[in-house]
Motif scaffolding. Structure first.
Motif, PDB file in Angstrom:
ATOM      1  N   UNK A 192       3.175  -0.641  -5.544  1.00  0.00           N
ATOM      2  CA  UNK A 192       2.539  -1.846  -5.624  1.00  0.00           C
ATOM      3  C   UNK A 192       1.001  -1.750  -5.086  1.00  0.00           C
ATOM      4  N   UNK A 193       0.781  -1.314  -4.240  1.00  0.00           N
ATOM      5  CA  UNK A 193      -0.650  -0.978  -3.673  1.00  0.00           C
ATOM      6  C   UNK A 193      -1.407  -0.169  -4.781  1.00  0.00           C
ATOM      7  N   UNK A 194      -0.972   0.768  -5.230  1.00  0.00           N
ATOM      8  CA  UNK A 194      -1.572   1.645  -6.021  1.00  0.00           C
ATOM      9  C   UNK A 194      -2.208   0.961  -7.249  1.00  0.00           C
ATOM     10  N   UNK A 195      -0.989   0.111  -7.793  1.00  0.00           N
ATOM     11  CA  UNK A 195      -1.544  -0.660  -9.045  1.00  0.00           C
ATOM     12  C   UNK A 195      -2.346  -1.828  -8.809  1.00  0.00           C
ATOM     13  N   UNK A 196      -2.357  -2.496  -7.598  1.00  0.00           N
ATOM     14  CA  UNK A 196      -3.002  -3.579  -7.277  1.00  0.00           C
ATOM     15  C   UNK A 196      -4.582  -2.890  -7.101  1.00  0.00           C
ATOM     16  N   UNK A 197      -4.898  -1.779  -6.557  1.00  0.00           N
ATOM     17  CA  UNK A 197      -6.017  -1.143  -6.449  1.00  0.00           C
ATOM     18  C   UNK A 197      -6.665  -0.806  -7.709  1.00  0.00           C
ATOM     19  N   UNK A 226      -3.448  -7.269  -0.856  1.00  0.00           N
ATOM     20  CA  UNK A 226      -3.191  -8.484  -1.612  1.00  0.00           C
ATOM     21  C   UNK A 226      -4.206  -9.638  -1.483  1.00  0.00           C
ATOM     22  N   UNK A 227      -4.422  -9.927  -0.354  1.00  0.00           N
ATOM     23  CA  UNK A 227      -5.512 -10.946   0.025  1.00  0.00           C
ATOM     24  C   UNK A 227      -6.766 -10.651  -0.945  1.00  0.00           C
ATOM     25  N   UNK A 228      -7.149  -9.305  -0.675  1.00  0.00           N
ATOM     26  CA  UNK A 228      -8.431  -8.904  -1.454  1.00  0.00           C
ATOM     27  C   UNK A 228      -8.310  -9.279  -3.046  1.00  0.00           C
ATOM     28  N   UNK A 229      -7.037  -8.772  -3.671  1.00  0.00           N
ATOM     29  CA  UNK A 229      -6.864  -8.848  -4.989  1.00  0.00           C
ATOM     30  C   UNK A 229      -6.846 -10.516  -5.291  1.00  0.00           C
TER      31      UNK A 229
END
Length: 516
Positions: free
Chosen positions: A352-357, A442-445
Motif C-alpha cells: 500500500x505504501x509503495x502505491x501511495x508514494x 497517508x497523511x501526506x497523501x
C-alpha cells in the motif's frame, strides 16, 4: 471500587474477549471487572492444581524448577518461593513501553486468566485487575522476549505487584513498586503455589500490544481509503476499476469491499459523469488500488482473527482443566500463527505504501496530472511539495524494510532446551513502527491530493470525498505560498490516529465486518 462517573467499564468473563475490549482498557481507561463465571473458573482451577500438587504429581514450575532446571525437584509452596520466579526473569532492556501499551499487556493477561485454565489464585488475578483500575503502570522494557511466552515483560509487571521494580504514577512520576502500590492504596498479594509462573508464562504482552497495533492499523487503513479516493478526485481518474462488475469477474479477497468503499466516497461528484476521466488507462497505483488494498484489508482481518484466537484460548504451561481434573503440560505459549499473520500484514501494508508514494509522484508530475510541477503555488520560484518527495521516498523505503520478516532461526537458550522462538514481540513491535510510518505517509497523501483538488478549479467532489476534503481544510489551509508542511502532516496524522478523520464515512467498508 466504584467506577468514576462516565468511565467506561469492561467485564472479562469465561466466554472470552475482543480486541476492542483490550483497547478500551488500554486507551480509554475502562474499569475492569471480572465476571462471576470467570471467578468461579479461576477458583476451580486453583483448587484442582492444589489437589494434584498435594497428591505428589510432578508439576512444572510448582514442584519442579523452570526451563533447563525442570529436573530439579522443589516442594510446592505459596508466597515467597513464587516471588523468585519474576525476579529472575525481569531481564528486559531497551525503551520502556507507553502507559497504554503496558495497560494492554496487563488487560490481556487478566482476560486470559478469566478463561479459567491458568491455576492462578483469585488473589493474584484480582491484584492485577486492581493495578489496572488504580492506574499503577509498571515500567516495562520492550526487548527481551523471544516469543515463547513473554517472560521478561510480564516479569517486570509482576515485580511491581510484589512491591519491587519500578512504576509510573498517573502524573508521570517514576517510583518504586512499593511506592506505587501505596499511592494507589493497594497491598501486595500472597502468591499461590503457581502465581509467580502464571503471571509470566503467557504471550499476553505481545498479544495485548498487538491489539493496539491492530486498532492503529485499521484507522490508518480507513484513512488510506480516504486518501486514495481524494487521489482519484485530484487526478480525475477513471472510476471504471471501481465498478462492482470488475470485482465479480475476479473476486480476490477484499477487492469488492475496498472498491465499494472508494466508490462510496466519490459517489455524487463529477467523477461519476461520463467523460469525467482524463485518461482511459490510469497508472496502476490508481487502477489496481482495489485489488492491492483489498489484499491489505484481508491481511488485516486475518491478523485480527489470529489475535482474538489468542485472547480467547489458554497459553498456560502447564494448563489446569478443572472439569477434566487434569494438570496438562502444553506448548500453547507459542504464537507462530499470529506471527505469520503479522508478517503477512506488514508485507501487505508495504505494498500500500509503495502505491501511495507513486500516486503522489504522479500528482506532482505535470506530465501525468496536467497540474503545476510539485503542485507549487503560482508565485515564480515556488517549490510546492518538491522537497516533500524526499520524505515520501524515505518513508516508503523504511516501511519496506520493516516489512521484512524476522529470522526464523534464533540462538537456542535454556541450555538449548528452548531451541525455537517465534519472536512475537519483536514482530509486533516492528509492525507498530511500520504502521506509524504508514500513518505519516497517508497523511501526506491526503494533503497532496487535497492540494491537487484545489488546483483543479471548480469541481464537484463526491459526497464523502467532499466531507473529507473539508475536514482536511479545517486543519490544513491551502498552500497559497510555500511553507513547512511538517506541522500539517502531524495535524492530519493525529486525526488519523484518533480515528476521527475517515471512519464515520466508511459504513460500506465496515458493514458485516468479521474483524469487529
Amino acid at each position: 471500587m466504584e467506577a468514576d462517573a462516565g468511565r467506561k467499564s469492561v467485564t472479562f468473563g469465561a466466554g472470552g474477549t475482543t480486541v476492542e475490549m483490550i483497547c478500551a482498557v488500554a486507551r480509554d481507561a475502562a474499569e475492569v471487572t471480572i465476571a462471576e463465571d470467570a471467578l468461579a473458573g479461576i477458583e476451580a482451577a486453583y483448587d484442582c492444581l492444589v489437589r494434584h500438587a498435594e497428591g505428589g504429581q510432578a508439576i512444572y514450575g510448582v514442584s519442579t524448577g523452570l526451563g533447563a532446571a525442570v529436573d530439579t525437584k522443589i516442594a510446592p509452596s505459596s508466597g515467597p518461593s513464587q516471588y523468585r520466579i519474576p525476579r529472575a526473569r525481569a531481564v528486559g532492556v531497551g525503551h520502556f513501553v507507553e502507559p497504554d501499551e503496558v495497560r494492554a499487556m496487563m488487560a490481556a493477561r487478566v482476560a486470559r486468566f478469566c478463561l479459567g485454565y491458568s491455576g492462578a489464585s483469585a488473589a493474584a488475578v484480582g491484584a492485577l485487575r486492581d493495578m489496572l483500575n488504580r492506574s499503577v503502570h509498571p515500567w516495562v522494557p520492550m526487548t527481551g522476549s523471544i516469543g515463547e511466552a513473554d517472560l521478561p515483560q510480564l516479569a517486570h509487571i509482576a515485580l511491581v505487584m510484589i512491591g519491587e521494580g519500578r512504576a509510573v504514577l498517573p502524573d508521570g512520576t517514576a517510583v518504586s513498586g512499593a511506592e506505587a502500590l501505596a499511592a494507589a492504596g493497594l497491598s501486595r498479594p500472597t502468591f499461590g503455589i503457581k502465581d509467580g509462573l502464571s503471571l509470566i508464562s503467557s504471550n499476553a504482552a505481545s498479544v495485548g500490544f498487538a491489539c493496539l497495533v491492530l486498532q492503529d492499523a485499521r484507522r490508518v487503513f480507513d484513512a488510506h481509503i480516504g486518501a486514495t479516493a481524494l487521489s482519484f478526485e485530484g487526478f480525475r481518474a477513471n472510476i471504471d476499476p471501481l465498478d462492482p462488475l470488475a470485482s465479480r469477474l475476479r473476486p480476490s479477497p477484499g477487492q469488492a469491499r475496498v472498491a465499494a468503499a472508494i466508490h462510496s466516497l466519490v459517489d455524487g461528484g463529477d467523477l461519476m459523469k461520463p467523460g469525467a476521466a482524463r485518461r482511459l488507462q490510469d497508472p496502476l497505483s490508481l487502477r489496481c488500488a482495489p485489488s492491492v488494498m483489498g489484499a491489505g484489508w484481508y491481511a488485516l482481518e486475518q491478523a485480527w482473527l489470529a489475535v482474538e484466537l489468542e485472547l480467547n484460548s489458554s497459553d498456560d504451561n502447564p494448563s489446569v482443566i478443572a472439569n477434566e481434573d487434569r494438570v496438562l503440560p502444553t506448548g500453547n505459549f507459542d504464537p507462530t500463527h499470529m506471527v505469520l499473520a503479522f508478517d503477512t500484514l506488514s508485507l501487505a501494508l508495504a505494498r500500500l505504501a509503495a502505491m501511495a508514494a507513486e500516486r503522489m509522484m504522479k500528482l506532482m508530475s505535470p506530465g501525468f496530472s496536467d497540474l503545476p510541477r510539485f503542485l507549487a503555488p503560482a508565485e515564480p520560484g515556488s517549490n510546492g511539495f518538491s522537497a516533500l518527495q524526499k520524505t515520501i521516498a524515505v518513508l516508503a523505503a523504511e516501511i519496506g524494510h520493516l516489512a521484512l520478516p524476522m529470522p526464523f532461526a534464533v540462538t537456542p537458550v535454556a541450555d538449548r532446551v528452548e531451541d525455537y522462538a517465534s519472536l512475537a514481540m519483536s514482530v509486533v513491535d516492528k509492525t507498530a513502527r511500520l504502521v506509524e510510518k504508514l500513518r505519516y505517509l497517508t497523511a501526506i497523501e491526503l494533503i497532496v491530493a487535497a492540494r491537487a483538488i484545489d488546483l483543479r478549479g471548480p469541481v464537484a467532489l463526491g459526497n464523502g470525498a467532499g466531507v473529507l476534503f473539508r475536514k482536511i481544510r479545517e486543519a490544513v489551509p491551502p498552500l497559497d505560498v510555500d511553507r513547512s508542511p511538517s506541522e500539517d502532516i502531524y495535524a492530519i496524522s493525529d486525526m488519523i490516529a484518533a480515528g476521527s478523520l475517515v471512519e464515520p464515512l466508511l459504513e460500506v467498508l465496515h458493514r458485516h465486518d468479521s474483524a469487529s
